[in-house]
Write a protein that holds these residues in place. Structure first.
Motif, PDB file in Angstrom:
ATOM      1  N   UNK A 204      15.573   2.551 -18.023  1.00 36.39           N
ATOM      2  CA  UNK A 204      15.068   1.338 -17.390  1.00 36.39           C
ATOM      3  C   UNK A 204      15.131   1.418 -15.870  1.00 36.39           C
ATOM      4  N   UNK A 205      16.202   2.016 -15.340  1.00 35.61           N
ATOM      5  CA  UNK A 205      16.309   2.157 -13.886  1.00 35.61           C
ATOM      6  C   UNK A 205      15.254   3.125 -13.353  1.00 35.61           C
ATOM      7  N   UNK A 206      15.047   4.228 -14.077  1.00 33.30           N
ATOM      8  CA  UNK A 206      14.033   5.191 -13.649  1.00 33.30           C
ATOM      9  C   UNK A 206      12.623   4.616 -13.797  1.00 33.30           C
ATOM     10  N   UNK A 207      12.407   3.846 -14.860  1.00 36.05           N
ATOM     11  CA  UNK A 207      11.097   3.223 -15.059  1.00 36.05           C
ATOM     12  C   UNK A 207      10.811   2.222 -13.940  1.00 36.05           C
ATOM     13  N   UNK A 208      11.830   1.496 -13.520  1.00 41.66           N
ATOM     14  CA  UNK A 208      11.662   0.556 -12.418  1.00 41.66           C
ATOM     15  C   UNK A 208      11.279   1.291 -11.137  1.00 41.66           C
ATOM     16  N   UNK A 209      11.946   2.413 -10.885  1.00 43.67           N
ATOM     17  CA  UNK A 209      11.630   3.203  -9.700  1.00 43.67           C
ATOM     18  C   UNK A 209      10.226   3.798  -9.794  1.00 43.67           C
ATOM     19  N   UNK A 210       9.864   4.318 -10.974  1.00 47.78           N
ATOM     20  CA  UNK A 210       8.541   4.926 -11.153  1.00 47.78           C
ATOM     21  C   UNK A 210       7.428   3.906 -10.982  1.00 47.78           C
ATOM     22  N   UNK A 211       7.711   2.652 -11.314  1.00 50.80           N
ATOM     23  CA  UNK A 211       6.704   1.599 -11.224  1.00 50.80           C
ATOM     24  C   UNK A 211       6.538   1.075  -9.802  1.00 50.80           C
ATOM     25  N   UNK A 212       7.641   0.940  -9.083  1.00 52.43           N
ATOM     26  CA  UNK A 212       7.594   0.244  -7.790  1.00 52.43           C
ATOM     27  C   UNK A 212       7.853   1.123  -6.575  1.00 52.43           C
ATOM     28  N   UNK A 213       8.407   2.324  -6.762  1.00 52.56           N
ATOM     29  CA  UNK A 213       8.812   3.131  -5.610  1.00 52.56           C
ATOM     30  C   UNK A 213       7.626   3.746  -4.888  1.00 52.56           C
ATOM     31  N   UNK A 214       7.860   3.989  -3.603  1.00 53.65           N
ATOM     32  CA  UNK A 214       6.915   4.739  -2.778  1.00 53.65           C
ATOM     33  C   UNK A 214       7.729   5.805  -2.057  1.00 53.65           C
ATOM     34  N   UNK A 215       7.292   7.072  -2.178  1.00 56.61           N
ATOM     35  CA  UNK A 215       8.045   8.134  -1.525  1.00 56.61           C
ATOM     36  C   UNK A 215       9.104   8.711  -2.437  1.00 56.61           C
ATOM     37  N   UNK A 216      10.120   9.349  -1.860  1.00 60.30           N
ATOM     38  CA  UNK A 216      11.148  10.025  -2.671  1.00 60.30           C
ATOM     39  C   UNK A 216      12.028   9.035  -3.417  1.00 60.30           C
ATOM     40  N   UNK A 217      12.485   9.462  -4.592  1.00 62.04           N
ATOM     41  CA  UNK A 217      13.436   8.692  -5.397  1.00 62.04           C
ATOM     42  C   UNK A 217      14.707   9.518  -5.501  1.00 62.04           C
ATOM     43  N   UNK A 218      15.789   8.977  -4.982  1.00 64.96           N
ATOM     44  CA  UNK A 218      17.076   9.701  -4.980  1.00 64.96           C
ATOM     45  C   UNK A 218      17.890   9.316  -6.215  1.00 64.96           C
ATOM     46  N   UNK A 219      18.220  10.310  -7.005  1.00 61.70           N
ATOM     47  CA  UNK A 219      18.945  10.095  -8.266  1.00 61.70           C
ATOM     48  C   UNK A 219      20.245  10.895  -8.194  1.00 61.70           C
ATOM     49  N   UNK A 220      21.355  10.202  -8.419  1.00 60.34           N
ATOM     50  CA  UNK A 220      22.643  10.874  -8.229  1.00 60.34           C
ATOM     51  C   UNK A 220      23.641  10.477  -9.306  1.00 60.34           C
ATOM     52  N   UNK A 221      24.356  11.475  -9.810  1.00 60.62           N
ATOM     53  CA  UNK A 221      25.457  11.263 -10.741  1.00 60.62           C
ATOM     54  C   UNK A 221      26.701  11.883 -10.133  1.00 60.62           C
ATOM     55  N   UNK A 222      27.803  11.134 -10.117  1.00 55.69           N
ATOM     56  CA  UNK A 222      29.037  11.655  -9.545  1.00 55.69           C
ATOM     57  C   UNK A 222      30.248  10.957 -10.154  1.00 55.69           C
ATOM     58  N   UNK A 223      31.394  11.591  -9.970  1.00 57.75           N
ATOM     59  CA  UNK A 223      32.654  10.991 -10.389  1.00 57.75           C
ATOM     60  C   UNK A 223      33.463  10.668  -9.148  1.00 57.75           C
ATOM     61  N   UNK A 224      33.860   9.403  -9.026  1.00 58.17           N
ATOM     62  CA  UNK A 224      34.656   8.949  -7.894  1.00 58.17           C
ATOM     63  C   UNK A 224      36.006   8.469  -8.422  1.00 58.17           C
ATOM     64  N   UNK A 225      37.022   9.323  -8.275  1.00 62.41           N
ATOM     65  CA  UNK A 225      38.350   9.011  -8.808  1.00 62.41           C
ATOM     66  C   UNK A 225      38.241   8.712 -10.302  1.00 62.41           C
ATOM     67  N   UNK A 226      38.493   7.467 -10.697  1.00 66.87           N
ATOM     68  CA  UNK A 226      38.447   7.105 -12.113  1.00 66.87           C
ATOM     69  C   UNK A 226      37.158   6.357 -12.467  1.00 66.87           C
ATOM     70  N   UNK A 227      36.118   6.609 -11.703  1.00 67.12           N
ATOM     71  CA  UNK A 227      34.832   5.965 -11.970  1.00 67.12           C
ATOM     72  C   UNK A 227      33.726   7.006 -12.114  1.00 67.12           C
ATOM     73  N   UNK A 228      32.797   6.718 -13.017  1.00 71.03           N
ATOM     74  CA  UNK A 228      31.565   7.495 -13.116  1.00 71.03           C
ATOM     75  C   UNK A 228      30.463   6.638 -12.506  1.00 71.03           C
TER      76      UNK A 228
END
Length: 303
Positions: A204-228
């Motif tokens: 759903x987040x990617x679909x929202x970006x694909x529908x409304x975004x203009x230009x580059x779409x930055x997609x990031x996955x990371x672990x911050x301490x005890x959070x994903x």
């Protein structure tokens, strides 16, 4: 003996005065409550006579009045959201139905070539798909919000899941001339959650970006301490802070005419699923870029 009688009379008189004062204060509180219930005042209850028990009673009454005010505000907000939702879904249903009927009538018209009929058929088919997606989203949202909706908790390989979903969006990004800038960690991130729910959120987040975004779409996955943390950011110059505050509202779309491609339910579904997993989904406007960020808490007790 006279002293004892005098003392008794004094005590009795003081008790009578105290009782009279309490009765008068109770009548005063009753009058305030009557005025409040009639809507002629919104002032909380106050007391003029100091009495610890009476003061405690007044505090509890005022707490109850506060709860009533909050409940009424929630009811009015819910009613307004329901009215707006009904209005929006009526519009979203009526528009494609009217369009489908119009193109069917054009296909039935005399003098229409086979090529034109095929063109009208394709358009009507696309409108039908949009209508089908709206109905599916609306049904899914009602199911997710139900108290009996249960998640299937299991170990999820986030790196693999994100990669597979991104692969499925390759053609859509390419058709929209969008350049995805993907950052996935080398270290495998495992999360104990509902895999299908996470997949739906990411889609759903990617679909929202694909529908409304203009230009580059930055997609990031990371672990911050005890959070994903999973985030999607893209250029969104047309949005303002008021739009961002309402992005997760049902049926909300920044297009006031509701003539765009979105149903206004995808982000609301993602938000509801995140809440079911005790996660957090936020939207933040950073300059002219919109960042959607999902955060899941890691459970140290699970391998």
């Amino acid at each position: 003996m006279l002293f004892v009688v005098f003392a008794a009379c004094t005590i009795a008189a003081a008790a009578m005065i105290r009782l009279y004062g309490l009765k008068r204060e109770i009548k005063r509180i009753t009058h305030q409550l009557e005025s409040y219930s009639k809507g002629s005042t919104e002032k909380k209850v106050d007391i003029a006579l100091f009495d610890q028990d009476l003061e405690t009673l007044t505090e509890e009454i005022n707490k109850l009045l506060t709860l009533i005010v909050e409940a009424n505000a929630l009811r009015r907000r819910t009613e307004n959201e329901l009215k707006q939702g009904i209005s929006n879904i009526s519009h979203d249903l009526r528009t494609p139905l009217t369009s489908i009927l119009g193109y069917i009538q054009l296909m039935e018209s005399e003098g229409v070539s086979e090529a034109e009929k095929m063109e009208y058929l394709v358009i009507a088919k696309n409108r039908t798909k949009r209508l089908q997606k709206l109905l599916h989203d609306f049904f899914d949202l009602s199911v997710i919000d139900h108290a009996d909706f249960e998640l299937k908790l299991e170990k999820v390989d986030m790196n693999t899941l994100i990669s597979e979903v991104l692969l499925g969006f390759y053609d859509r990004f390419n058709e929209s001339s969008l350049e995805p800038m993907i950052q996935l960690p080398n270290k495998k991130i495992l999360l104990y959650a509902d895999e299908s729910a996470i997949k739906r959120i990411v889609e759903n987040l990617l679909a929202n970006a694909a529908t409304h975004a203009v230009g580059p779409v930055r997609i990031r996955l990371e672990q911050q301490d005890l959070k994903v943390v999973f985030s999607v950011s893209n250029h969104a110059r047309h949005l303002n802070q008021q739009d961002v505050a309402k992005l997760f509202d049902r049926f909300y779309t920044s297009d006031p005419t509701r003539s765009g491609k979105g149903t206004g339910l995808g982000l609301s579904i993602a938000k509801s699923l995140m809440l079911k997993m005790n996660g957090e989904l936020t939207a933040e406007l950073q300059g002219e870029s919109l960042m959607m960020k999902c955060e899941w808490q890691l459970d140290e007790g699970r391998e």
